[in-house]
Scaffold this active site. Sequence first.
Site, mmCIF file in Angstrom:
data_model
loop_
_atom_site.group_PDB
_atom_site.id
_atom_site.type_symbol
_atom_site.label_atom_id
_atom_site.label_comp_id
_atom_site.label_asym_id
_atom_site.label_seq_id
_atom_site.Cartn_x
_atom_site.Cartn_y
_atom_site.Cartn_z
ATOM 1 N N ASP A 1 -8.744 -4.935 -6.059
ATOM 2 C CA ASP A 1 -8.573 -4.009 -4.933
ATOM 3 C C ASP A 1 -9.644 -2.891 -4.844
ATOM 4 O O ASP A 1 -10.447 -2.163 -5.696
ATOM 5 C CB ASP A 1 -7.457 -2.940 -5.178
ATOM 6 C CG ASP A 1 -6.841 -2.388 -4.050
ATOM 7 O OD1 ASP A 1 -7.428 -1.876 -2.979
ATOM 8 O OD2 ASP A 1 -5.690 -2.305 -4.000
ATOM 9 N N SER B 1 0.739 -1.250 0.071
ATOM 10 C CA SER B 1 -0.102 -0.097 0.138
ATOM 11 C C SER B 1 0.737 1.238 -0.148
ATOM 12 O O SER B 1 1.769 1.486 -0.950
ATOM 13 C CB SER B 1 -1.004 0.069 1.190
ATOM 14 O OG SER B 1 -1.828 0.967 1.012
ATOM 15 N N HIS C 1 -7.593 -5.272 -1.367
ATOM 16 C CA HIS C 1 -6.398 -4.806 -1.049
ATOM 17 C C HIS C 1 -5.512 -5.708 -0.145
ATOM 18 O O HIS C 1 -4.254 -5.639 -0.160
ATOM 19 C CB HIS C 1 -6.848 -3.310 -0.313
ATOM 20 C CG HIS C 1 -5.682 -2.382 0.009
ATOM 21 N ND1 HIS C 1 -4.879 -1.882 -0.975
ATOM 22 C CD2 HIS C 1 -4.998 -1.991 1.213
ATOM 23 C CE1 HIS C 1 -3.905 -1.210 -0.701
ATOM 24 N NE2 HIS C 1 -3.989 -0.933 0.755
#
Length: 800
Positions: free
Chosen positions: A741, A668, A775
């Site tokens: 995601d 991330s 994610h």
Amino acid sequence: MKIKLTICLLAFLNFYDAQESITYQKPSAEILKLADYERPPSVLMNNKKDWIVFTYRPTYKTLEDLSQQEMKLGGLRINPVTNISSSATYSNNIKVRKINDKTEVQVKNLPSNPKITYTSFSPDEKKLAFTNTTNKGVELWVIDLETATAKKITSDNLNANLGSPYVWYKDSQNLLIKTLPQNRATLIDSSKDLPTGPIVSTADGKVSQNRTYQDLLKNPQDEKNFEILTSSDIYNVDLNGNLKKVKDQDLYSGLSFSPDGNYLMATTIKKPFSYIIPLNRFPMTTTVYDMNGNVVKTVNEVPLNEVMPKGFSSVRTGKRDMGWRSDLPATLVYAEALDGGDQSKTADYRDEIFTWDAPFSNAPKSFFKTKQRYGGTSWTNDHYAIVSEGWYDTRNTKSFLVDLDNGESKVIDDRNYQDVYSDPGNFNTTKNQYGRYVVDMKGGKSYLIGAGFTKDGQHPFIDEMDMKTLKKKRLYTSNLKNAKEEIIDILNPSKGEILTTQQSPSQYPNYFKKNIKSNKTEAVTNFVNPFESIKDVYKEVITYKRNDGVTLTGTLYLPANYDRKAKKEKLPLLIWAYPTEYKDKNTAGQNTQNPNDFTFPYYGSFVYWTTKGYAVLDDAAFPIIGEGKTEPNDTFIPQLVANAEAAINAVDQLGYIDRKKVAVGGHSYGAFMTANLLTHSNLFACGIARSGAYNRTLTPFGFQSEQRNYWDVPEIYNTMSPFMNADKMKTPLLLIHGDADNNPGTFTLQTERYFQALKNLGAPVKMVLLPKEAHGYVAKENILHLLWEQDQFLEKCLKK
């Protein structure tokens, strides 16, 4: 260095074809042994701490789990067949035990092939409710703890699309449930329909600061499907499954009983919906009903909230944070902004807190005003309340002790909330006569449980506070040697009985009952270490300085058989990190790592690779500091490089590594960090970036902790974007992203476009898209393949 890099580039390019057709792979035996483990159960205890519930679930989900039907609407991901979140995590077994017994009892009569979630104790703590998801939908079950027997209460027609589909009544004999409407409309499949017109959105000229959300409504068909999927009827069901209708069909987003059980507060979603924000900012109406379902009062009406002022301390106007006071039978508490919700406006007071007694025939009463943004109220069992406020720009947090008898207040705490060394801890809570959690005060005394981070290490503590004088007395400080203790609860303050967990690098966290007066300790659980193969890995928290004097830390791991005295072999080094923003150097340099934390390898770190002969610096501190009027991101790149250089220097000076063989990785914002480090420094031989965002012009109204928009500071957005500097990137990079995601800002497109830019500019890069992953990654097939990809990449770039 240039020769080494050239060799690595050639090897990298020879190793990877332009397009690969590859099936799922598994990592090497050393890594697979750690990754393919049996997950110990999770522990749930009731407030009395006399019952323990053990819930078991598979270590990973499967691709089949991720391949269920899914609709993405209003920020939700829903299985339209089963009517529960498509990302729900399920347990598949439950065992129970009285805390003083030695063995767990298998719960009888569980559903076949159970998919268990939304567990909660009844108010009398004698039962445990849970939902089970079948192939058709969600059903409600209840376990009698004394007999360890489960009983099905409803058919599989509950609606869990907006969260838990049930609430316990105060009597512990009935539950309020959300069911699918009896005459539910058919969902619209518009995939083959010709459009009847364009999609039109308008702006009214008001300035707003909305981030880039995912899974939003896109067209009228989405709106209709959202309405169908979130609509419910409300029923009362007793423990024998008898149903009584309470409320007709509506879009119920929240249901809660008053502490005395005489009122029901229901929040419903209203139209118009929005295509630019998720459902939590749709219009909503909150109404209180009596137990016969009659309207008592509509207590709040919130309009569509598409326009928000800039800044993390800005809020919407109107009543917000509305909920029941836990210390009174039926009183609401809520906040209202006094500055229009806009942090940029000057105001003596930012928020006003009100209380409102049922049946709401009288006007709300002003309870407190805050000079910063309201952060919440903790009620007590002794005529006091604790009100908190905070302000993001200064990182300040402040709490007040309010005397409910005379309204006088005293400041309890006034500090930078990132200053962990000054953290006073959290007040110990207990359940009151209404079954609600309140701060536990007895005889004018309360108790604080603190994590206990200090410059000399972590020492969790218990303080007793006199509520008249606010003076504290330290009752207990944890000083375990070669182990870490975490204080979970104070069971009996007068007797000195507490509940803790203990762990060490090789001891899996287990629960213990402890007497802090006699120092006697009794094990409550006895989970074994599922990662025995790395129990002898060397682990140390190292401390070092950045070039500007900021203190940094990281947890260093070395292979179990590495000779730390001779240091003949120079190891390749892997650094895993995540940048964090601070407003001052002192808090940025504080250490929150404990060498006695259990070593838990998982796909989100490099610890696996200690078994392959790598040194690993995990959770390396990467502070980004902006003091005074300077924002952290004003000097993001130089601070990022300085953090990395300091980390490499620190491990190199210990004599363990070959500094020409260093890789960096992150997930991330850590992926964003990795791409920038490879772009703007020559410190690394390669990098691994997972599920990142690389073009900040695609997140133009703020990202991470950046409050300013692109048009405020275009040079910062551009400079910080690896995509804008792709022509400078020549270091091998492995890009990984879930192809579904759902995180705001980290669209899979970010990785795809960055890969295309790097590939066309001649950079050595590989992209791996993991099917159906969001994610965070959850499917076993994908995680094992991810570890294989990383292993192949590191072996090629660092060892060969």
